[in-house]
Scaffold this motif. Structure first.
Motif, PDB file in Angstrom:
ATOM      1  N   GLU A   1      51.617 -30.489 -10.935  1.00  0.00           N
ATOM      2  CA  GLU A   1      51.278 -30.785 -12.326  1.00  0.00           C
ATOM      3  C   GLU A   1      50.662 -32.177 -12.454  1.00  0.00           C
ATOM      4  OE1 GLU A   1      54.879 -30.242 -14.482  1.00  0.00           O
ATOM      5  OE2 GLU A   1      54.792 -28.033 -14.408  1.00  0.00           O
ATOM      6  N   ARG A   2      51.198 -33.107 -11.734  1.00  0.00           N
ATOM      7  CA  ARG A   2      50.681 -34.475 -11.795  1.00  0.00           C
ATOM      8  C   ARG A   2      49.252 -34.544 -11.262  1.00  0.00           C
ATOM      9  NH1 ARG A   2      53.744 -40.020  -9.903  1.00  0.00           N
ATOM     10  NH2 ARG A   2      51.892 -41.342  -9.719  1.00  0.00           N
ATOM     11  N   PHE A   3      49.020 -33.916 -10.108  1.00  0.00           N
ATOM     12  CA  PHE A   3      47.690 -33.969  -9.508  1.00  0.00           C
ATOM     13  C   PHE A   3      46.663 -33.166 -10.309  1.00  0.00           C
ATOM     14  CE2 PHE A   3      50.064 -34.713  -5.330  1.00  0.00           C
ATOM     15  CZ  PHE A   3      49.825 -36.084  -5.365  1.00  0.00           C
ATOM     16  N   THR A   4      47.127 -32.256 -11.150  1.00  0.00           N
ATOM     17  CA  THR A   4      46.207 -31.493 -11.990  1.00  0.00           C
ATOM     18  C   THR A   4      45.518 -32.387 -13.009  1.00  0.00           C
ATOM     19  OG1 THR A   4      47.478 -29.450 -11.721  1.00  0.00           O
ATOM     20  CG2 THR A   4      46.032 -29.589 -13.647  1.00  0.00           C
ATOM     21  N   THR A   5      46.244 -33.407 -13.492  1.00  0.00           N
ATOM     22  CA  THR A   5      45.704 -34.263 -14.556  1.00  0.00           C
ATOM     23  C   THR A   5      45.359 -35.674 -14.094  1.00  0.00           C
ATOM     24  OG1 THR A   5      47.945 -34.902 -15.205  1.00  0.00           O
ATOM     25  CG2 THR A   5      46.968 -32.987 -16.312  1.00  0.00           C
ATOM     26  N   GLU A   6      45.932 -36.105 -12.982  1.00  0.00           N
ATOM     27  CA  GLU A   6      45.748 -37.484 -12.527  1.00  0.00           C
ATOM     28  C   GLU A   6      44.636 -37.558 -11.494  1.00  0.00           C
ATOM     29  OE1 GLU A   6      49.061 -40.608 -11.477  1.00  0.00           O
ATOM     30  OE2 GLU A   6      48.625 -39.386  -9.706  1.00  0.00           O
ATOM     31  N   GLU A   7      43.651 -38.398 -11.744  1.00  0.00           N
ATOM     32  CA  GLU A   7      42.502 -38.526 -10.846  1.00  0.00           C
ATOM     33  C   GLU A   7      42.796 -39.413  -9.651  1.00  0.00           C
ATOM     34  OE1 GLU A   7      38.002 -40.470 -10.898  1.00  0.00           O
ATOM     35  OE2 GLU A   7      39.062 -40.083 -12.778  1.00  0.00           O
ATOM     36  N   HIS A   8      43.511 -40.508  -9.867  1.00  0.00           N
ATOM     37  CA  HIS A   8      43.696 -41.483  -8.795  1.00  0.00           C
ATOM     38  C   HIS A   8      44.947 -42.299  -9.048  1.00  0.00           C
ATOM     39  CE1 HIS A   8      42.610 -45.718  -7.197  1.00  0.00           C
ATOM     40  NE2 HIS A   8      43.116 -45.018  -6.194  1.00  0.00           N
ATOM     41  N   TYR A   9      45.747 -42.476  -7.990  1.00  0.00           N
ATOM     42  CA  TYR A   9      46.911 -43.356  -8.072  1.00  0.00           C
ATOM     43  C   TYR A   9      47.158 -43.939  -6.691  1.00  0.00           C
ATOM     44  CZ  TYR A   9      51.489 -45.232  -9.162  1.00  0.00           C
ATOM     45  OH  TYR A   9      52.544 -46.086  -9.362  1.00  0.00           O
ATOM     46  N   GLU A  10      47.427 -45.229  -6.646  1.00  0.00           N
ATOM     47  CA  GLU A  10      47.705 -45.895  -5.375  1.00  0.00           C
ATOM     48  C   GLU A  10      49.142 -46.393  -5.352  1.00  0.00           C
ATOM     49  OE1 GLU A  10      46.015 -46.012  -2.739  1.00  0.00           O
ATOM     50  OE2 GLU A  10      43.993 -45.461  -3.415  1.00  0.00           O
ATOM     51  N   TRP A  11      49.929 -45.852  -4.413  1.00  0.00           N
ATOM     52  CA  TRP A  11      51.256 -46.396  -4.153  1.00  0.00           C
ATOM     53  C   TRP A  11      51.116 -47.634  -3.272  1.00  0.00           C
ATOM     54  CZ3 TRP A  11      55.462 -44.295  -6.476  1.00  0.00           C
ATOM     55  CH2 TRP A  11      55.331 -42.996  -6.999  1.00  0.00           C
ATOM     56  N   LEU A  12      51.966 -48.607  -3.503  1.00  0.00           N
ATOM     57  CA  LEU A  12      52.064 -49.784  -2.635  1.00  0.00           C
ATOM     58  C   LEU A  12      50.730 -50.501  -2.453  1.00  0.00           C
ATOM     59  CD1 LEU A  12      54.427 -47.724  -1.834  1.00  0.00           C
ATOM     60  CD2 LEU A  12      54.571 -49.039   0.261  1.00  0.00           C
ATOM     61  N   LYS A  13      50.041 -50.719  -3.553  1.00  0.00           N
ATOM     62  CA  LYS A  13      48.784 -51.456  -3.544  1.00  0.00           C
ATOM     63  C   LYS A  13      47.657 -50.653  -2.877  1.00  0.00           C
ATOM     64  CE  LYS A  13      50.512 -55.259  -5.369  1.00  0.00           C
ATOM     65  NZ  LYS A  13      50.131 -55.727  -6.708  1.00  0.00           N
ATOM     66  N   ASP A  14      46.435 -51.074  -3.144  1.00  0.00           N
ATOM     67  CA  ASP A  14      45.304 -50.383  -2.540  1.00  0.00           C
ATOM     68  C   ASP A  14      44.916 -51.024  -1.202  1.00  0.00           C
ATOM     69  OD1 ASP A  14      43.293 -51.947  -5.072  1.00  0.00           O
ATOM     70  OD2 ASP A  14      43.512 -52.603  -3.007  1.00  0.00           O
ATOM     71  N   TYR A  15      43.957 -50.413  -0.574  1.00  0.00           N
ATOM     72  CA  TYR A  15      43.546 -50.779   0.786  1.00  0.00           C
ATOM     73  C   TYR A  15      43.202 -52.253   0.940  1.00  0.00           C
ATOM     74  CZ  TYR A  15      40.630 -50.479   5.060  1.00  0.00           C
ATOM     75  OH  TYR A  15      40.077 -50.651   6.303  1.00  0.00           O
ATOM     76  N   SER A  16      42.632 -52.843  -0.082  1.00  0.00           N
ATOM     77  CA  SER A  16      42.198 -54.242   0.024  1.00  0.00           C
ATOM     78  C   SER A  16      43.357 -55.189   0.322  1.00  0.00           C
ATOM     79  CB  SER A  16      41.495 -54.679  -1.266  1.00  0.00           C
ATOM     80  OG  SER A  16      42.399 -54.697  -2.366  1.00  0.00           O
ATOM     81  N   HIS A  17      44.573 -54.816  -0.063  1.00  0.00           N
ATOM     82  CA  HIS A  17      45.731 -55.695   0.122  1.00  0.00           C
ATOM     83  C   HIS A  17      46.262 -55.715   1.559  1.00  0.00           C
ATOM     84  CE1 HIS A  17      45.759 -55.290  -4.293  1.00  0.00           C
ATOM     85  NE2 HIS A  17      46.377 -56.441  -4.267  1.00  0.00           N
ATOM     86  N   PHE A  18      45.996 -54.655   2.319  1.00  0.00           N
ATOM     87  CA  PHE A  18      46.508 -54.624   3.702  1.00  0.00           C
ATOM     88  C   PHE A  18      45.393 -54.346   4.714  1.00  0.00           C
ATOM     89  CE2 PHE A  18      47.266 -50.518   1.667  1.00  0.00           C
ATOM     90  CZ  PHE A  18      46.606 -49.642   2.523  1.00  0.00           C
ATOM     91  N   ARG A  19      44.158 -54.404   4.273  1.00  0.00           N
ATOM     92  CA  ARG A  19      43.022 -54.178   5.168  1.00  0.00           C
ATOM     93  C   ARG A  19      43.074 -55.121   6.370  1.00  0.00           C
ATOM     94  NH1 ARG A  19      37.657 -56.242   5.605  1.00  0.00           N
ATOM     95  NH2 ARG A  19      36.152 -54.643   6.279  1.00  0.00           N
ATOM     96  N   HIS A  20      43.436 -56.369   6.136  1.00  0.00           N
ATOM     97  CA  HIS A  20      43.480 -57.348   7.221  1.00  0.00           C
ATOM     98  C   HIS A  20      44.535 -56.996   8.266  1.00  0.00           C
ATOM     99  CE1 HIS A  20      46.615 -58.535   4.424  1.00  0.00           C
ATOM    100  NE2 HIS A  20      47.142 -59.332   5.339  1.00  0.00           N
ATOM    101  N   LEU A  21      45.556 -56.246   7.856  1.00  0.00           N
ATOM    102  CA  LEU A  21      46.614 -55.865   8.786  1.00  0.00           C
ATOM    103  C   LEU A  21      46.238 -54.629   9.605  1.00  0.00           C
ATOM    104  CD1 LEU A  21      49.692 -56.337   6.416  1.00  0.00           C
ATOM    105  CD2 LEU A  21      48.986 -57.851   8.280  1.00  0.00           C
ATOM    106  N   ILE A  22      45.456 -53.760   9.004  1.00  0.00           N
ATOM    107  CA  ILE A  22      45.152 -52.486   9.649  1.00  0.00           C
ATOM    108  C   ILE A  22      43.978 -52.567  10.614  1.00  0.00           C
ATOM    109  CG2 ILE A  22      43.463 -51.391   8.095  1.00  0.00           C
ATOM    110  CD1 ILE A  22      45.330 -48.972   7.970  1.00  0.00           C
ATOM    111  N   GLN A  23      43.078 -53.518  10.372  1.00  0.00           N
ATOM    112  CA  GLN A  23      41.831 -53.592  11.129  1.00  0.00           C
ATOM    113  C   GLN A  23      42.056 -53.722  12.632  1.00  0.00           C
ATOM    114  OE1 GLN A  23      38.317 -53.693  10.098  1.00  0.00           O
ATOM    115  NE2 GLN A  23      39.255 -52.622   8.392  1.00  0.00           N
ATOM    116  N   SER A  24      43.006 -54.526  13.031  1.00  0.00           N
ATOM    117  CA  SER A  24      43.189 -54.796  14.457  1.00  0.00           C
ATOM    118  C   SER A  24      43.755 -53.607  15.228  1.00  0.00           C
ATOM    119  CB  SER A  24      44.106 -56.011  14.651  1.00  0.00           C
ATOM    120  OG  SER A  24      45.393 -55.757  14.126  1.00  0.00           O
ATOM    121  N   HIS A  25      44.234 -52.588  14.514  1.00  0.00           N
ATOM    122  CA  HIS A  25      44.858 -51.444  15.175  1.00  0.00           C
ATOM    123  C   HIS A  25      43.945 -50.227  15.269  1.00  0.00           C
ATOM    124  CE1 HIS A  25      48.577 -53.636  15.180  1.00  0.00           C
ATOM    125  NE2 HIS A  25      48.555 -53.762  13.871  1.00  0.00           N
TER     126      HIS A  25
END
Length: 256
Positions: free
Chosen positions: A31-55
């Motif tokens: 039901e939620r995904f039927t009406t909700e276009e976008h939601y980010e749990w725990l911040k979006d990619y920009s907040h942890f991009r620096h952590l993920i890049q090296s892996h």
């Protein structure tokens, strides 16, 4: 704090259901995904991009667990990581994600309806497995976070065993989580796993945890046998208004 977008594309904060038990109901997600276009749990990619890049590297085969309506796979693709498979238990989320990606010309990204507790993939087929807030669902109604109910532990271990199985011998599992090391390490460091466990934090005031588990790199003494003391947390007002906080208060009840 999590974010969503209204039909006009404006970003806004949202508050979830009145009880986190709703997160255990598949119908709630459909039901939620039927009406909700976008939601980010725990911040979006920009907040942890620096952590993920090296892996990651451009040839990494990546599995995202519980993609929902997050833009994580799109952001990874834009950064040059094109071999991506996403799964979600909700057929609605999968259909919506498939349509969205195709509309943007991102046909290389695979999106499948699948259960993270029963991964439909062969052994040792992914370089990286990523989940962002997906494991948290398993801790709903888990009881005391220091001594979760056996049923909760069984589900978490089933998830981790599946991830360990589909990772290549030198693969990496990245878990972006509310859960503090005091609660996650005893599970991550179970004896059947060969991965090492490291973590970093990100966020302003309210810390999120970025766990990096590297398969085949565990040392014999990498165990959580030291005394675990009850931690304290400091919440900033902007975090108190978001769904992330509502979810967390039921998972890591630390105030008493």
């Amino acid at each position: 704090m999590g974010t969503t977008k209204d039909p006009n594309g404006a970003q806004k904060s949202r508050v979830g259901p009145t009880t986190t038990l709703a997160y255990l109901d598949p119908q709630y997600w459909d039901e939620r995904f039927t009406t909700e276009e976008h939601y980010e749990w725990l911040k979006d990619y920009s907040h942890f991009r620096h952590l993920i890049q090296s892996h990651l590297n451009p040839s990494s085969s990546i599995l995202e667990l519980g993609c929902g309506n997050s833009q994580l796979c799109e952001e990874l693709y834009k950064d040059g990581f094109t071999e991506i498979t996403c799964i979600d238990l909700s057929a609605v989320a999968v259909e919506n994600m498939q349509k969205k990606l195709l509309s943007k010309g991102l046909k290389e990204i695979k999106v499948l309806e699948a259960d993270m507790l029963d991964l439909p993939f062969s052994n040792e087929c992914f370089d990286v497995v990523i989940e962002k807030g997906t494991m948290e669902v398993l801790f709903v109604d888990s009881g005391d976070p220091w001594n979760p109910r056996p049923a909760t532990v069984t589900k978490v271990m089933k998830m981790l065993e599946g991830i360990h199985r589909v990772l290549k011998p030198d693969g990496i599992y990245i878990s972006i989580s509310f859960g503090q090391p005091h609660f996650r390490r005893p599970l991550f460091e179970a004896p059947q796993f060969t991965w090492s466990v490291e973590w970093s934090t990100f966020g302003d005031g309210f810390h999120y945890f970025f766990y990096t588990l590297k398969k085949g790199r565990r040392s014999p003494d990498n165990r959580s046998d030291e005394k675990l003391e009850r931690p304290s947390i400091n919440l900033y007002q902007d975090e108190l208004e978001g769904e992330d906080f509502i979810f967390r208060t039921n998972l890591d009840e630390l105030s008493s």
